[in-house]
Design a protein around this motif. Structure first.
Motif, PDB file in Angstrom:
ATOM      1  N   SER A 121      25.240  34.800 -40.064  1.00  0.00           N
ATOM      2  CA  SER A 121      24.928  33.208 -39.852  1.00  0.00           C
ATOM      3  C   SER A 121      25.831  32.694 -39.130  1.00  0.00           C
ATOM      4  O   SER A 121      25.508  31.244 -38.874  1.00  0.00           O
ATOM      5  CB  SER A 121      24.999  32.619 -41.431  1.00  0.00           C
ATOM      6  N   GLY A 122      26.993  33.302 -38.683  1.00  0.00           N
ATOM      7  CA  GLY A 122      27.827  32.313 -37.510  1.00  0.00           C
ATOM      8  C   GLY A 122      28.938  32.077 -38.449  1.00  0.00           C
ATOM      9  O   GLY A 122      29.023  31.686 -39.524  1.00  0.00           O
ATOM     10  N   ALA A 123      30.067  31.755 -37.678  1.00  0.00           N
ATOM     11  CA  ALA A 123      31.512  31.542 -38.369  1.00  0.00           C
ATOM     12  C   ALA A 123      31.709  30.057 -37.889  1.00  0.00           C
ATOM     13  O   ALA A 123      31.729  29.571 -36.565  1.00  0.00           O
ATOM     14  CB  ALA A 123      32.618  32.218 -37.756  1.00  0.00           C
ATOM     15  N   THR A 124      31.875  29.078 -38.757  1.00  0.00           N
ATOM     16  CA  THR A 124      32.340  27.702 -38.530  1.00  0.00           C
ATOM     17  C   THR A 124      33.668  27.188 -39.259  1.00  0.00           C
ATOM     18  O   THR A 124      34.204  28.240 -39.947  1.00  0.00           O
ATOM     19  CB  THR A 124      31.103  26.715 -39.220  1.00  0.00           C
ATOM     20  N   LYS A 125      34.091  26.538 -39.025  1.00  0.00           N
ATOM     21  CA  LYS A 125      35.510  25.745 -39.652  1.00  0.00           C
ATOM     22  C   LYS A 125      35.291  25.882 -41.216  1.00  0.00           C
ATOM     23  O   LYS A 125      36.280  26.056 -42.011  1.00  0.00           O
ATOM     24  CB  LYS A 125      35.914  24.337 -39.178  1.00  0.00           C
ATOM     25  N   ASP A 126      33.924  25.626 -41.819  1.00  0.00           N
ATOM     26  CA  ASP A 126      34.009  25.452 -42.974  1.00  0.00           C
ATOM     27  C   ASP A 126      34.000  26.782 -43.847  1.00  0.00           C
ATOM     28  O   ASP A 126      34.426  26.814 -44.878  1.00  0.00           O
ATOM     29  CB  ASP A 126      32.553  24.706 -43.296  1.00  0.00           C
ATOM     30  N   ASN A 127      33.133  27.735 -42.998  1.00  0.00           N
ATOM     31  CA  ASN A 127      33.479  29.144 -43.861  1.00  0.00           C
ATOM     32  C   ASN A 127      34.660  29.970 -43.506  1.00  0.00           C
ATOM     33  O   ASN A 127      34.964  31.014 -44.113  1.00  0.00           O
ATOM     34  CB  ASN A 127      32.209  29.931 -43.817  1.00  0.00           C
ATOM     35  N   LEU A 128      35.210  29.496 -42.308  1.00  0.00           N
ATOM     36  CA  LEU A 128      36.596  30.171 -41.808  1.00  0.00           C
ATOM     37  C   LEU A 128      37.659  29.828 -42.980  1.00  0.00           C
ATOM     38  O   LEU A 128      38.470  30.581 -42.996  1.00  0.00           O
ATOM     39  CB  LEU A 128      36.572  29.811 -40.384  1.00  0.00           C
ATOM     40  N   LYS A 173      28.910  32.472 -32.735  1.00  0.00           N
ATOM     41  CA  LYS A 173      27.607  33.250 -33.114  1.00  0.00           C
ATOM     42  C   LYS A 173      27.536  34.687 -32.310  1.00  0.00           C
ATOM     43  O   LYS A 173      27.445  34.267 -31.183  1.00  0.00           O
ATOM     44  CB  LYS A 173      26.533  32.332 -33.447  1.00  0.00           C
ATOM     45  N   ILE A 174      26.805  35.551 -32.957  1.00  0.00           N
ATOM     46  CA  ILE A 174      26.499  36.684 -32.058  1.00  0.00           C
ATOM     47  C   ILE A 174      25.087  36.467 -31.723  1.00  0.00           C
ATOM     48  O   ILE A 174      24.079  36.088 -32.528  1.00  0.00           O
ATOM     49  CB  ILE A 174      26.329  37.978 -32.877  1.00  0.00           C
ATOM     50  N   VAL A 175      24.826  36.193 -30.226  1.00  0.00           N
ATOM     51  CA  VAL A 175      23.428  35.640 -29.674  1.00  0.00           C
ATOM     52  C   VAL A 175      22.497  36.797 -29.185  1.00  0.00           C
ATOM     53  O   VAL A 175      21.388  36.948 -29.208  1.00  0.00           O
ATOM     54  CB  VAL A 175      23.627  34.604 -28.711  1.00  0.00           C
ATOM     55  N   LEU A 176      23.470  38.055 -28.771  1.00  0.00           N
ATOM     56  CA  LEU A 176      22.820  39.294 -28.011  1.00  0.00           C
ATOM     57  C   LEU A 176      23.307  40.341 -28.855  1.00  0.00           C
ATOM     58  O   LEU A 176      24.593  40.581 -28.836  1.00  0.00           O
ATOM     59  CB  LEU A 176      22.725  39.067 -26.795  1.00  0.00           C
ATOM     60  N   GLU A 177      22.620  41.477 -29.047  1.00  0.00           N
ATOM     61  CA  GLU A 177      23.204  42.642 -29.513  1.00  0.00           C
ATOM     62  C   GLU A 177      22.773  43.920 -28.791  1.00  0.00           C
ATOM     63  O   GLU A 177      21.704  43.725 -28.421  1.00  0.00           O
ATOM     64  CB  GLU A 177      22.789  42.867 -31.041  1.00  0.00           C
ATOM     65  N   ARG A 178      23.626  44.848 -28.932  1.00  0.00           N
ATOM     66  CA  ARG A 178      23.300  46.238 -28.148  1.00  0.00           C
ATOM     67  C   ARG A 178      22.816  46.088 -26.842  1.00  0.00           C
ATOM     68  O   ARG A 178      21.953  46.356 -26.337  1.00  0.00           O
ATOM     69  CB  ARG A 178      22.393  46.993 -29.124  1.00  0.00           C
ATOM     70  N   ILE A 179      23.829  45.354 -26.028  1.00  0.00           N
ATOM     71  CA  ILE A 179      23.573  45.353 -24.506  1.00  0.00           C
ATOM     72  C   ILE A 179      24.328  46.429 -23.866  1.00  0.00           C
ATOM     73  O   ILE A 179      25.279  46.400 -23.755  1.00  0.00           O
ATOM     74  CB  ILE A 179      23.882  43.677 -24.188  1.00  0.00           C
ATOM     75  N   LEU A 180      23.391  46.869 -22.920  1.00  0.00           N
ATOM     76  CA  LEU A 180      23.971  47.907 -22.096  1.00  0.00           C
ATOM     77  C   LEU A 180      24.829  47.551 -20.913  1.00  0.00           C
ATOM     78  O   LEU A 180      24.375  46.631 -20.305  1.00  0.00           O
ATOM     79  CB  LEU A 180      23.026  49.059 -21.672  1.00  0.00           C
ATOM     80  N   VAL A 181      26.103  48.121 -20.819  1.00  0.00           N
ATOM     81  CA  VAL A 181      26.848  47.697 -19.578  1.00  0.00           C
ATOM     82  C   VAL A 181      26.493  48.625 -18.430  1.00  0.00           C
ATOM     83  O   VAL A 181      26.851  49.735 -18.633  1.00  0.00           O
ATOM     84  CB  VAL A 181      28.389  48.112 -19.927  1.00  0.00           C
ATOM     85  N   LEU A 182      26.042  47.959 -17.471  1.00  0.00           N
ATOM     86  CA  LEU A 182      25.647  48.864 -16.278  1.00  0.00           C
ATOM     87  C   LEU A 182      26.828  48.945 -15.322  1.00  0.00           C
ATOM     88  O   LEU A 182      27.102  50.205 -14.649  1.00  0.00           O
ATOM     89  CB  LEU A 182      24.600  48.280 -15.516  1.00  0.00           C
ATOM     90  N   ALA A 183      27.822  48.155 -15.114  1.00  0.00           N
ATOM     91  CA  ALA A 183      28.928  48.111 -14.066  1.00  0.00           C
ATOM     92  C   ALA A 183      30.099  47.259 -14.678  1.00  0.00           C
ATOM     93  O   ALA A 183      29.557  46.118 -14.967  1.00  0.00           O
ATOM     94  CB  ALA A 183      28.361  48.185 -12.842  1.00  0.00           C
ATOM     95  N   VAL A 184      31.111  47.616 -14.134  1.00  0.00           N
ATOM     96  CA  VAL A 184      32.337  46.751 -14.346  1.00  0.00           C
ATOM     97  C   VAL A 184      32.717  46.503 -12.876  1.00  0.00           C
ATOM     98  O   VAL A 184      33.159  47.614 -12.324  1.00  0.00           O
ATOM     99  CB  VAL A 184      33.392  47.452 -15.253  1.00  0.00           C
TER     100      VAL A 184
END
Length: 286
Positions: free
Chosen positions: A230-237, A165-176
């Motif tokens: 809604s997230g990916a599970t084995k049932d819908n995958l 499941k995607i829990v956070l969106e559009r997060i800025l990368v400050l450094a690698v």
């Protein structure tokens, strides 16, 4: 006669030429001189997060009508300030490119007010093959185990079920790793990525990496749309095929038994006499 006419033409040309030169000189003498200011620009390329010193800057002539907003006329006033963006050689240093006064150099100067920086461990796969660079935006995906559905519990199914499941969106990368330069475009395979999040997002991210495996999904920098999933599970995958319902066919009707054909009873024996009457013959039985 011809020489006289040519001489007159040449004299007139010289006179008009001298008049044009005199008029141009007078216009240049009385024309207003262009105004210019000396502003501070970068003497060489300066990376993001660096503290400025007077040696990094120089004064250059700049047209007064196109001086950038917030530009500095005195390099001494920029001493100790920290850059929020990279500056190229010859580029004016304006207030918009500087962190607030009193900010120390380093990564802390890049964090937006009210946000935090948190680092997650990645590899060449989780880090989007090194293309998650400073200045990019990513989504955070967690793969973990969750409680089974009530109907699965009733059927005695598995106690846990896998989900991504995607829990956070559009997060800025400050450094690698320890690189904060946003001018790079080449991929960098590193083992850590530092992200800019709100305090609430920091809590979610810390919990997510403790309960499952994290992955980064690189997204378009100008795409603010939220992902409704809604997230990916084995049932819908891997949806299971619907069980084949066996339809009971009606039993065939019993075939009627063939009745045995009775042989006809033999005819009783009778005494017969052949009678000849002229040309005709007949048989009489008694």
């Amino acid at each position: 006669m011809k020489n006289r006419r040519a001489l007159i033409v040449m004299v007139l040309a010289v006179v008009f030429g001298l008049a044009a030169v005199l008029l141009a000189a007078q216009w240049l003498l009385h024309a207003p001189a262009p105004t210019s200011n000396r502003i501070a620009v970068a003497a060489s390329d300066i990376n993001i997060g660096q503290r400025l010193t007077p040696e990094m800057l120089k004064l250059v002539e700049w047209p007064a009508d196109s001086v950038p907003k917030g530009a500095y006329l005195d390099p001494q006033k920029l001493a100790g300030r920290v850059l929020r963006t990279s500056v190229l050689a010859g580029e004016p240093v304006s207030e918009a490119k500087l962190a607030p006064a009193g900010t120390l150099g380093g990564l802390s100067a890049l964090i937006t007010e009210g946000k935090r920086a948190i680092t997650v461990r990645v590899n060449d796969v989780i880090g989007v093959a090194g293309f998650a660079l400073p200045g990019n935006y990513v989504d955070i995906i967690v793969s973990t185990e969750t409680d089974p559905l009530p109907e699965q519990q009733q059927r005695g199914g598995p106690r846990e079920r896998s989900i991504s499941k995607i829990v956070l969106e559009r997060i800025l990368v400050l450094a690698v790793a320890q690189e904060v330069n946003r001018d790079e475009t080449k991929p960098k395979v590193v083992n850590a990525v530092t992200l800019e999040v709100t305090p609430e997002q920091a809590e979610k991210l810390d919990l997510a990496r403790s309960v499952g495996t994290l992955s980064l999904a690189l997204r378009n920098q100008v795409d603010p749309a939220a992902a409704e999933t809604s997230g990916a599970t084995k049932d819908n995958l891997l949806p299971q095929a619907a069980p084949v319902r066996r339809v009971a066919l009606p039993a065939p009707a019993p075939r009627p038994r063939a009745q045995a054909q009775r042989a006809p009873a033999p005819a009783p024996q009778r005494d017969c006499v052949k009678v000849i009457n002229g040309l005709h013959a007949s048989q009489e039985c008694f």
